[in-house]
Design an enzyme around this catalytic site. Structure first.
Site, PDB file in Angstrom:
ATOM      1  N   ASN A  51      -2.770  -5.392  -5.979  1.00  0.00           N
ATOM      2  CA  ASN A  51      -1.379  -4.721  -6.027  1.00  0.00           C
ATOM      3  C   ASN A  51      -1.413  -3.560  -6.956  1.00  0.00           C
ATOM      4  OD1 ASN A  51      -0.052  -4.155  -3.779  1.00  0.00           O
ATOM      5  ND2 ASN A  51       1.771  -5.684  -4.844  1.00  0.00           N
TER       6      ASN A  51
ATOM      7  N   GLU B 280       8.992   7.137 -15.677  1.00  0.00           N
ATOM      8  CA  GLU B 280       7.959   6.163 -15.987  1.00  0.00           C
ATOM      9  C   GLU B 280       8.001   4.766 -16.689  1.00  0.00           C
ATOM     10  OE1 GLU B 280       5.590   5.512 -12.104  1.00  0.00           O
ATOM     11  OE2 GLU B 280       7.426   7.864 -11.774  1.00  0.00           O
TER      12      GLU B 280
ATOM     13  N   HIS C 107      -0.839   6.357 -14.651  1.00  0.00           N
ATOM     14  CA  HIS C 107      -0.373   5.926 -15.555  1.00  0.00           C
ATOM     15  C   HIS C 107      -0.897   5.916 -16.663  1.00  0.00           C
ATOM     16  CE1 HIS C 107       3.427   3.884 -13.216  1.00  0.00           C
ATOM     17  NE2 HIS C 107       4.093   5.258 -13.013  1.00  0.00           N
TER      18      HIS C 107
ATOM     19  N   CYS D 292       0.801  -4.261 -17.065  1.00  0.00           N
ATOM     20  CA  CYS D 292       1.729  -3.472 -16.573  1.00  0.00           C
ATOM     21  C   CYS D 292       2.847  -5.104 -16.378  1.00  0.00           C
ATOM     22  CB  CYS D 292       1.311  -3.271 -14.831  1.00  0.00           C
ATOM     23  SG  CYS D 292       0.720  -1.767 -15.253  1.00  0.00           S
TER      24      CYS D 292
ATOM     25  N   SER E 263      -3.606  -0.318  -5.555  1.00  0.00           N
ATOM     26  CA  SER E 263      -2.485  -0.746  -4.379  1.00  0.00           C
ATOM     27  C   SER E 263      -2.937  -0.199  -2.583  1.00  0.00           C
ATOM     28  CB  SER E 263      -0.774   0.166  -4.737  1.00  0.00           C
ATOM     29  OG  SER E 263      -0.516   0.236  -3.925  1.00  0.00           O
TER      30      SER E 263
ATOM     31  N   ALA F  26       0.682  -1.479  -0.183  1.00  0.00           N
ATOM     32  CA  ALA F  26       0.012   0.290  -0.061  1.00  0.00           C
ATOM     33  C   ALA F  26       0.714   1.596   0.065  1.00  0.00           C
ATOM     34  CB  ALA F  26      -1.015   0.327   1.448  1.00  0.00           C
TER      35      ALA F  26
ATOM     36  N   SER G 131       1.932   3.138  -2.853  1.00  0.00           N
ATOM     37  CA  SER G 131       1.615   3.522  -3.795  1.00  0.00           C
ATOM     38  C   SER G 131       0.047   4.925  -3.961  1.00  0.00           C
ATOM     39  CB  SER G 131       1.632   2.904  -5.164  1.00  0.00           C
ATOM     40  OG  SER G 131       1.857   4.112  -6.810  1.00  0.00           O
ATOM     41  N   PHE G 132       0.626   6.004  -3.368  1.00  0.00           N
ATOM     42  CA  PHE G 132      -0.253   6.645  -3.418  1.00  0.00           C
ATOM     43  C   PHE G 132      -0.805   7.348  -4.615  1.00  0.00           C
ATOM     44  CE2 PHE G 132      -1.410  11.262  -2.880  1.00  0.00           C
ATOM     45  CZ  PHE G 132      -3.032  11.507  -2.668  1.00  0.00           C
ATOM     46  N   GLY G 133      -2.268   6.882  -4.880  1.00  0.00           N
ATOM     47  CA  GLY G 133      -2.290   7.666  -6.664  1.00  0.00           C
ATOM     48  C   GLY G 133      -3.013   6.309  -7.338  1.00  0.00           C
ATOM     49  N   ASN G 134      -2.423   5.377  -6.700  1.00  0.00           N
ATOM     50  CA  ASN G 134      -2.938   4.004  -7.128  1.00  0.00           C
ATOM     51  C   ASN G 134      -4.161   3.335  -6.548  1.00  0.00           C
ATOM     52  OD1 ASN G 134      -3.377   1.166  -7.940  1.00  0.00           O
ATOM     53  ND2 ASN G 134      -0.670   0.856  -8.768  1.00  0.00           N
ATOM     54  N   VAL G 135      -4.829   3.452  -6.808  1.00  0.00           N
ATOM     55  CA  VAL G 135      -6.247   3.211  -6.025  1.00  0.00           C
ATOM     56  C   VAL G 135      -6.266   1.921  -5.447  1.00  0.00           C
ATOM     57  CG1 VAL G 135      -9.013   2.872  -6.190  1.00  0.00           C
ATOM     58  CG2 VAL G 135      -8.105   4.869  -6.787  1.00  0.00           C
TER      59      VAL G 135
END
Length: 445
Positions: A363, A174, A250, A369, A28, A20, A22-26
């Protein structure tokens, strides 16, 4: 000379976990630090690779990174035997420890940006490992990534390896998750499409407010120079800030392209219509197919939850493609309906295959990905490290390797154990021998 796209899928590592981080990756963040299943995750990924291999695609594997990353913890002042480093870091710097245990390197789409020889002025395939500077847990990946790429693409006659861009908020890179290439045939000169979230140096520009925009224009522009691309064959586009704030961290969460097709959400970019018009104008082939997904058909929320655009779009013939989608796309009524309508319409997309990749999806990553696309001609393909090319024999070897070394379940507390670290190092030592990679890990040096 014939050219083709080779998918290099990352093998999920033996310490696969949900951090958990990755702030911005819902997805995750939603998974928290729950119980993960490393063996299942690795086998799910291998099964997808094998399925594509069986369909006739050129498929290869990429090694996982070593986690927990003891070398980084030592750089941050933790010392003693490995067991002591783990114990001290977990006790005195738990956030740093968690970052050094991240499983995020499994998403090989973030490993690098790759330009084929047909597009580069020196006639070589160019690789730039992503610096992933927006997140500390990812910013420690590029050194291992670079060694891995050099161990696979070894021949300097064909391959040009660049260092990662300087680690800086102004040059956040990225990798291929924000990069696509369009062409009529893979051996043609293509149009390279770079999507960025923000400008690094320009102030008062349109930008996201809730979640960070990770890719900068300056990073994308630097890669076009390093890869010796002609400006007339490059298109830049900015992600729409509202999409980033909706969880589109991304570009490959909101659009996907292959050859003469781009699937995209109508709100994917700033001035989306203008971006598509520029791609059409620079595309030199016979037909370009922009497949727009309207918000009335699939909401951004449904696109993010199902990872529709994180599907792989792959060519099964010169004029036919199929979608490699996560099972969640089948389960979402609106998304499934859009896919079926697209297959029935007049365009190159003719079929879809759904895969269970729940360990990756939880994840925060889908089929696209997990793979890095590399376009190679026949000579270049013959020059790579052949031990990473997936065959029936290699698949069976890797399945046995996973079943022998991986745990069924893993909790965050397990990551503190010296025993897990020893198990992981033993597994990766054996993998480097299977794949003939030499010493790519810091613990091997």
């Amino acid at each position: 000379m014939q050219a083709f796209e080779v998918n290099f899928d990352g093998i999920v590592g033996p310490s696969h976990n949900y951090g958990a981080l990755s702030f911005g990756n819902v997805a995750s963040i939603a998974s928290g630090s729950g119980v993960s299943r490393p063996k299942q995750a690795a086998l799910q990924g291998l099964q997808k690779m094998k399925a594509l291999h069986d369909l006739g695609f050129k498929q290869a594997v990429s090694p996982p990174h070593d986690r927990p990353h003891i070398a980084t913890l030592r750089r941050l002042g933790f010392s003693g035997a490995d067991a002591e480093v783990l114990k001290s870091a977990a006790k005195f710097a738990p956030e740093v420890f968690a970052a050094c245990c991240s499983a995020s390197s499994m998403w090989t789409a973030n490993a690098a940006t790759v330009s084929p020889s047909a597009d580069s002025l020196d006639g070589k395939v160019h690789f730039t490992p992503a610096n992933l500077s927006n997140k500390f847990h990812r910013s420690i990946e590029h050194s291992t990534t670079a060694r891995s790429l050099k161990a696979i693409f070894t021949d300097e006659r064909y391959f040009n390896h660049h260092d990662a861009l300087p680690l800086s908020e102004y040059l956040g890179d990225e990798g291929a998750a924000n990069h696509s290439r369009f062409c009529q045939n893979y051996n043609d000169v293509g149009v390279q499409f770079f999507v960025f979230g923000r400008y690094g140096f320009k102030q008062n520009q349109l930008a996201s407010e809730k979640f960070p925009a990770r890719q900068t224009y300056e990073a994308s522009a630097a890669i076009t120079r390093l890869h010796q691309l002609k400006p007339e064959n490059v298109v830049f586009a900015q992600q729409h800030p509202e999409m980033i704030d909706a969880g589109v961290f991304h570009n490959d969460v909101i659009s996907v392209g292959n050859k003469n097709v781009i699937m995209y959400h109508e709100n994917a970019f700033v001035n989306t219509a203008q971006v598509i018009a520029e791609l059409e104008d620079k595309f030199s082939g016979q037909n370009f197919y922009p497949l727009k997904v309207k918000n009335s058909e699939v909401t951004v929320n449904d696109a993010v939850k199902s990872y529709l655009f994180n599907s792989q779009l792959v060519s099964i013939s010169d004029d036919e493609m199929i979608i490699i989608a996560p099972q969640e796309c089948h389960e979402n009524k609106a998304v499934h309906q859009w896919i079926m309508n697209t297959i029935e319409a007049d365009n190159p997309v003719s079929d879809v295959r759904f895969f269970d990749l729940k360990q990756s999806m939880k994840n925060g990553g889908g089929p696209a990905c997990l793979r890095l696309r590399v376009v190679l001609n026949e000579q270049e393909f013959a020059a790579i490290n052949s031990s990473v090319i997936l065959t029936d024999e290699l698949y069976n070897t890797l399945v046995r390797w996973v079943e022998r070394h991986y745990r069924d379940e893993l909790t965050f507390d397990d990551l503190k154990e010296a025993k897990l670290l020893e198990e992981s190092h033993a597994a990766l030592n054996e993998l480097t021998e299977i794949l003939n990679l030499g010493k790519i890990y810091s613990f091997q040096m």
